[in-house]
Motif scaffolding. Structure first.
Motif, PDB file in Angstrom:
ATOM      1  N   VAL A  55     -28.390 -19.501 -39.976  1.00 25.91           N
ATOM      2  CA  VAL A  55     -29.270 -19.690 -38.827  1.00 25.91           C
ATOM      3  C   VAL A  55     -29.829 -21.106 -38.845  1.00 25.91           C
ATOM      4  N   ALA A  56     -29.721 -21.796 -37.713  1.00 24.12           N
ATOM      5  CA  ALA A  56     -30.225 -23.167 -37.595  1.00 24.12           C
ATOM      6  C   ALA A  56     -31.463 -23.254 -36.726  1.00 24.12           C
ATOM      7  N   ASP A  57     -31.622 -22.332 -35.822  1.00 24.17           N
ATOM      8  CA  ASP A  57     -32.801 -22.332 -34.954  1.00 24.17           C
ATOM      9  C   ASP A  57     -32.910 -20.966 -34.286  1.00 24.17           C
ATOM     10  N   ALA A  58     -34.086 -20.656 -33.755  1.00 17.89           N
ATOM     11  CA  ALA A  58     -34.296 -19.350 -33.123  1.00 17.89           C
ATOM     12  C   ALA A  58     -35.404 -19.442 -32.091  1.00 17.89           C
ATOM     13  N   ILE A  59     -35.277 -18.639 -31.044  1.00 21.49           N
ATOM     14  CA  ILE A  59     -36.351 -18.490 -30.065  1.00 21.49           C
ATOM     15  C   ILE A  59     -36.491 -17.004 -29.740  1.00 21.49           C
ATOM     16  N   ARG A  60     -37.638 -16.663 -29.242  1.00 22.49           N
ATOM     17  CA  ARG A  60     -37.889 -15.274 -28.850  1.00 22.49           C
ATOM     18  C   ARG A  60     -37.340 -15.048 -27.448  1.00 22.49           C
ATOM     19  N   VAL A  61     -36.651 -13.923 -27.247  1.00 22.52           N
ATOM     20  CA  VAL A  61     -36.131 -13.534 -25.936  1.00 22.52           C
ATOM     21  C   VAL A  61     -37.166 -12.665 -25.244  1.00 22.52           C
ATOM     22  N   HIS A  62     -37.471 -12.979 -24.006  1.00 26.70           N
ATOM     23  CA  HIS A  62     -38.462 -12.196 -23.272  1.00 26.70           C
ATOM     24  C   HIS A  62     -37.998 -10.748 -23.125  1.00 26.70           C
ATOM     25  N   PRO A  63     -38.884  -9.774 -23.313  1.00 23.36           N
ATOM     26  CA  PRO A  63     -38.475  -8.361 -23.241  1.00 23.36           C
ATOM     27  C   PRO A  63     -37.904  -7.941 -21.897  1.00 23.36           C
ATOM     28  N   ASN A  64     -38.153  -8.680 -20.836  1.00 23.39           N
ATOM     29  CA  ASN A  64     -37.547  -8.350 -19.548  1.00 23.39           C
ATOM     30  C   ASN A  64     -36.054  -8.654 -19.508  1.00 23.39           C
ATOM     31  N   ARG A  65     -35.573  -9.394 -20.508  1.00 23.24           N
ATOM     32  CA  ARG A  65     -34.178  -9.798 -20.489  1.00 23.24           C
ATOM     33  C   ARG A  65     -33.290  -8.941 -21.373  1.00 23.24           C
ATOM     34  N   TRP A  66     -33.861  -8.176 -22.313  1.00 23.21           N
ATOM     35  CA  TRP A  66     -33.002  -7.419 -23.227  1.00 23.21           C
ATOM     36  C   TRP A  66     -33.269  -5.920 -23.123  1.00 23.21           C
TER      37      TRP A  66
END
Length: 384
Positions: free
Chosen positions: A161-172
């Protein structure tokens, strides 16, 4: 309105049909019902979007597969005693909930996240508006509201893993096989991290009745404040034989006078008497008691002491027990939502085997026994 791919949204800037087809081929996730999203177009697109946009609780475009969207479409008039989960908007409109989320977000965002070896991406992300601190705060909010969170990760050539962001719950969402879907479509699971909460349900589901009860109380109090003496009887001392229209007009005139900013001085015609019904103090006390009880219920759902969300400035007793409250907040509240994050990031599919991810609580921890929302602190040896 500026679109994620940099377009202004004006007619003069709309792409031609040829350009649209080219973009659809280049960005398979970028077009959703003809709207250019540019968020899940490719692995780097999600990171680009996050780093170019300001932190927000809502995405630029909401998926129709999100629970809140489906709820509003299938049950447009649902409310009150509905068994459907509450929405974030409903919950955040309640002062006690807003205060609790502010406490969780503000404190957890200050906890450094590190690994026993490597994993610099935990404390550094590529330049942009979404900092590692905002990423943690948003993830904690998702665990509170939904009891789950999803991160999108980019990996280097070696698969780390090189980087990460949180995915908005409306998208998943989750399909029947347990895979994470993005906008209702399959997505490479190697680039997604699903973080499960420790509670059986999120706050929006478990606290749906209490949230709507609190909203109803707020509306009742608002209605009462518009008319300072809301329950009033206009009594006829002598038969006046007033028509229904005259009675309605008298009620409206009296209510308008009570709302008058000059104090609401009214003239009572001969033969009528204006008197309170049931006692204003008694009615007001009932609302105050109900509001306090509801605030305690909300605090229990949020696993936080009700004293922290009542808006009071505190007294000498509260200041004396400040260390006790601080320890209680950390052990019984904050760690309930931070530890699942650290534990999930310690899994071998996120960090190399043997690497442990931890939050650093050292600047916050105090040596005091925690006691919970009710009861007193306990003393004794853990080995007893």
């Amino acid at each position: 309105m500026t679109s994620p791919d940099g377009g202004s949204g004006n007619r003069s800037h709309r792409p031609t049909k040829r350009r649209t087809r080219q973009r659809q081929q280049q960005y398979p996730f970028a077009f959703f019902f003809g709207v250019s999203l540019g968020i899940f177009s490719k692995k780097s697109g999600l990171l680009d979007f996050a780093t170019q946009s300001a932190y927000s609780t809502e995405p630029l475009a909401q998926s129709i597969w999100s629970p809140s969207t489906l709820q509003s479409v299938l049950f447009p008039n649902a409310g009150g005693n509905t068994t459907l989960p509450a929405t974030v908007d409903e919950a955040m409109a309640i002062p006690a909930v807003s205060a609790a989320i502010g406490i969780y977000s503000g404190i957890t965002s200050r906890f450094p996240l590190s690994a026993t070896e490597g994993a610099d991406w935990l404390s550094n992300t590529q330049p942009g508006a979404v900092t590692p601190q905002l990423r943690i705060a948003a993830t904690v909010q998702d665990l509170i509201f939904f009891n789950a969170a999803v991160w999108f990760v980019s990996r280097d050539s070696e698969g780390n893993v090189a980087d990460a962001i949180r995915v908005h719950p409306n998208r998943w969402s989750i399909d029947a096989e347990g895979s994470v879907l993005i906008d209702g479509k399959p997505f490479d699971q190697k680039n997604l991290i699903y973080i499960a909460g420790l509670k059986p349900q999120g706050f929006l589901a478990a606290g749906r009745y209490t949230i709507r009860h609190a909203a109803a109380l707020e509306q009742t109090i608002l209605n009462r404040s518009l008319t300072p003496s809301p329950i009033t009887v206009i009594k006829e001392l002598h038969p006046n034989e007033a028509t229904d229209e005259e009675v309605t007009k008298a009620q409206e005139d009296f209510a308008n006078s009570r709302r008058n900013p000059n104090g609401g001085v009214v003239i009572v015609p001969y033969g009528l008497e204006v008197a309170p019904y049931g006692g204003a103090d008694e009615n007001n006390q009932l609302l105050i008691s109900a509001r306090m009880a509801c605030r305690t219920d909300l605090a229990n759902h949020l696993n936080i002491s009700s004293a922290m969300v009542d808006g009071l400035t505190g007294n000498s007793d509260q200041y004396t027990n400040a260390l006790q409250s601080k320890s209680e907040l950390l052990e019984l509240s904050l760690k309930l939502f931070t530890q699942p994050i650290a534990d999930r990031l310690s899994q071998d599919d996120v960090t190399p085997p043997g690497v442990k991810v931890n939050f650093d609580y050292s600047e916050y921890e105090v040596v005091t026994d925690a006691k919970g929302n009710l009861g007193t602190s306990t003393e004794g040896n853990i080995d007893e």
